[in-house]
Motif scaffolding. Structure first.
Motif, short mmCIF file in Angstrom:
data_model
loop_
_atom_site.label_atom_id
_atom_site.label_comp_id
_atom_site.label_asym_id
_atom_site.label_seq_id
_atom_site.Cartn_x
_atom_site.Cartn_y
_atom_site.Cartn_z
N ALA A 452 22.53 18.83 12.07
CA ALA A 452 23.23 17.89 11.21
C ALA A 452 22.22 16.99 10.51
O ALA A 452 22.38 16.64 9.33
CB ALA A 452 24.22 17.07 12.03
N ASN A 453 21.18 16.60 11.23
CA ASN A 453 20.04 15.90 10.63
C ASN A 453 18.89 16.90 10.59
O ASN A 453 18.15 17.04 11.56
CB ASN A 453 19.66 14.66 11.45
CG ASN A 453 18.44 13.95 10.88
OD1 ASN A 453 17.86 14.37 9.88
ND2 ASN A 453 18.05 12.86 11.51
N PRO A 454 18.72 17.66 9.50
CA PRO A 454 17.79 18.80 9.50
C PRO A 454 16.36 18.43 9.86
O PRO A 454 15.64 19.26 10.41
CB PRO A 454 17.88 19.31 8.05
CG PRO A 454 19.20 18.82 7.56
CD PRO A 454 19.43 17.50 8.23
N ALA A 455 15.93 17.21 9.55
CA ALA A 455 14.52 16.86 9.74
C ALA A 455 14.21 16.37 11.14
O ALA A 455 13.04 16.30 11.51
CB ALA A 455 14.11 15.81 8.72
N ALA A 456 15.23 16.03 11.94
CA ALA A 456 14.93 15.39 13.22
C ALA A 456 15.87 15.80 14.35
O ALA A 456 15.91 15.13 15.37
CB ALA A 456 14.97 13.87 13.05
N GLY A 457 16.63 16.85 14.20
CA GLY A 457 17.57 17.25 15.23
C GLY A 457 16.91 18.04 16.34
O GLY A 457 15.71 18.33 16.32
N PRO A 458 17.70 18.43 17.36
CA PRO A 458 17.14 19.15 18.52
C PRO A 458 16.56 20.51 18.16
O PRO A 458 15.59 20.95 18.78
CB PRO A 458 18.33 19.27 19.47
CG PRO A 458 19.54 19.05 18.63
CD PRO A 458 19.13 18.12 17.54
#
Length: 640
Positions: A452-458
């Protein structure tokens, strides 16, 4: 390293997370993680031995052949009726001591399975089977004083536990990478029983996970070997051209044993007149560096390989190694300092003419021969590490390789145990294959969905971890992943997955003409990339049943598939950052996801060649495209 036998099949996340620390600790000289499970019997057992490379180049005895087998869907041979480990499980390989003793199994009266080989293709009732099968073989062995013995498995899918003469050796997870156990102390002169419990059940936390698009072939699918060594032996080594100074070969040799720090090692390349003797440090590692200017470079047109000897006073290991450099310059891939366009195809590890797991040199040479017939110089070995015979055949035949681990689709990004498994399998693949000149690209993932947050997700955290892990193990190759793209407007496709920031080469899968519109849709598409890096179109294509002909507008016909390749070729010529292609796929392959009667019949039909080895029309379309590309972009070192 030790671990204990579990009393439940599914270990808790907390217990599995303990493997992360071991995976990190083993990154420099990867050890192959063993598991630690709770509530075990009092006696601990040894774990997987530190990984040994180039088994074929050592003093070895094959255990391939016909092994006795027992199908065990309820795992009755391992657990009692309270689901607790049974101290008298089938691994004891016992016979009744008298007419009154109750023993409800008998390996000697049980069916035979070929090793190497998958069980699905050997017995009709096992075609869709997922669960446990027990294997047993017997062998005679006497070991001289001062010698060591290991039993080495090229691969077993997915979890394998092994026992020698009723004593547990250890357990390995991961269906496509090698592992072994030391049996020196367990061995006395005489006949020995080796029992292996293989379980190919899929699990959400595993790598790969439960969701995939290939056949879950179970069994001991690769060669099994007894390897005898001196008390101190060469366990691992690497020799490659230095990327910073290609005039030199640099590498190291790792010894294992009580005299590791006192055993000199000599590296010889007789044909080049090169020899160097080195002394290990306290850890048993010796650094190697010598002049490489006498060595002819490896390339597809000139796959130069050198016989290499790594010798101590007690042993000599023989290998065949090629030397070349890889780099990127903007959107170009450079082989030996010159641009190369990768004309390739993707491939699953299935036999060329049969629906079974491939394992042999003959299987490899036939499949790679088809790649060469296409006009190719490149193969993507999807979606897991293929057998070692394939990599060695690629070395000899001059086929560049994309190698990957099964981090595929939707795995558990936030699970530390899943990360540990991915790191383990990545490390075992790199350790096995880093001396293979053909391997140019390490891939860490295929078609993984954005966070969902492409730059900082799992997901991005997980995959960046893998990229850092492989860079720490090998700085002589390029790192990639097969990414997904997105549309901006109706006719513009953008590749901007943030994972691309840490990759050397961008892979992208697209199915214009099959899952995405008609074949003619490719005519209007414009491609953009957020990265000034080479792009490999790692998948495209569509299905056709070989022999089904009809109008080019009709799906499943050879004509429709050929039409896809015609439109794709025209589009691919217009992509400025394109540095290679590996369409999907060389040969039809089994998949439970594909049940359409009369067409698929549990085969993915995107192959350019049928499951019986028959070429489709699209084979010749791609061949025509590749001959044109080769004329326009000759390979480095090719005759002009």
């Amino acid at each position: 390293m030790t671990f204990s036998v579990d009393d439940t099949r599914g270990a808790s996340l907390a217990r599995r997370a303990g493997r992360v620390a071991r995976a990190i600790a083993c990154a420099a000289v990867f050890c192959g993680a063993a598991t630690a499970d709770a509530q075990a019997p009092a006696a601990a057992v040894p774990g997987v031995a530190p990984q040994m490379v180039n088994v074929a180049g050592r003093s070895a005895t094959t255990l391939n052949g016909r092994w006795r087998s027992i199908i065990d869907p309820y795992e009755t041979g391992y657990y009692n009726y309270r689901r607790r480990p049974d101290a008298n499980g089938w691994f004891r390989d016992r016979k009744p001591a008298n007419a009154q003793e109750l023993i409800e199994y008998d390996f000697d009266q049980s069916p035979l399975l070929n090793v190497p080989g998958d069980w699905n293709s050997q017995q009709a009732e096992l075609l869709f089977y997922e669960g446990t099968v027990w294997y047993r073989t017997r062998f005679e062995r006497a070991l001289a004083p001062g010698r060591r013995l290991f039993v080495h498995f090229g691969g077993a899918n997915y979890q394998a536990r092994a026992w020698m003469d009723g004593n547990e050796l250890g357990m390995h997870e991961g269906g496509f990478t090698p592992f072994g156990f030391e049996v020196t102390d367990a061995l006395e002169a005489g006949t020995h029983s080796l029992v292996v419990k293989v379980d190919n059940q899929r699990h959400p936390e595993a790598v790969p996970t439960v969701n995939s698009d290939w056949w879950n072939y179970g069994g001991i699918t690769r060669e099994v070997t007894l390897v005898e060594t001196p008390s101190t032996f060469v366990r691992d080594y690497t020799l490659q051209l230095d990327p910073a100074d290609p005039r030199r070969v640099r590498g190291w040799v790792q010894l294992d044993g009580p005299d590791s720090a006192r055993t000199a090692v000599t590296i010889r390349i007789p044909r080049a007149g090169l020899s160097q003797t080195v002394t290990p440090d306290a850890s048993g590692r010796a650094v190697v560096s010598f002049d490489a200017r006498r060595l002819a470079r490896w390339s597809p047109d000139h796959p130069n390989l050198y016989d290499v000897e790594i010798a101590t006073a007690a042993e000599t290991i023989r290998d065949r190694i090629g030397f070349r450099t890889l780099a990127v310059r903007g959107t170009q891939i450079l082989l030996n300092g010159e641009p190369i366009f990768l004309r390739g195809i993707s491939m699953h590890e299935e036999s060329p003419y049969e629906a079974r797991r491939a394992y042999s040199t003959d299987d490899a040479r036939t499949s790679l021969g088809w790649v060469k017939e296409l006009g190719g110089n490149f193969v993507r070995l999807a979606h897991y590490p293929h057998n070692e015979a394939m990599l060695r055949a690629a070395d000899e035949m001059g086929v560049i390789v994309w190698a990957e681990i099964p981090v595929y689709w939707t795995i558990q990004w936030e699970n530390p145990a899943t990360l540990a498994s991915a790191r383990q399998q990545l490390g075992e693949m790199v350790t096995r294959d880093r001396n293979r000149a053909s391997v140019a690209l390490w891939s860490v993932a295929n078609e993984t969905p954005r966070d969902a947050n492409p730059a900082a997700g799992p997901r991005i955290t997980f995959l960046r971890n893998l990229v850092a892990h492989v860079r720490g193990m090998d700085n002589t190759r390029l790192i990639t992943a097969a990414l997904e793209h997105r549309y901006v407007g109706r006719d513009t496709i953008v590749i901007d997955d943030p994972l691309g920031e840490v990759l050397d080469v961008i892979g992208n899968n697209e199915y214009l003409g099959w899952y995405d519109g008609s074949p003619e849709k490719a005519d209007s598409i414009t491609w953009r990339s957020a990265f000034n890096k080479p792009l490999v179109m790692s998948e495209f294509g569509g299905d056709a049943l070989q022999g089904l002909h009809g109008p080019a507008a009709n799906r499943w016909t050879e004509e429709y598939q050929a039409r896809i390749y015609q439109r794709q070729a025209a589009m691919l010529r217009r992509i400025p950052m394109l540095a290679g292609t590996s369409p999907w796929i060389l040969k039809d392959f089994r998949s439970p996801r594909r049940p359409l009667p009369g067409i698929q019949d549990y085969f993915n039909r995107k192959g350019l060649i049928s499951d019986r080895g028959e070429r489709k029309l699209a084979f010749y379309e791609l061949q025509r495209f590749y001959l044109e590309l080769r004329a326009a972009h000759p390979d480095p070192g090719a005759e002009r």
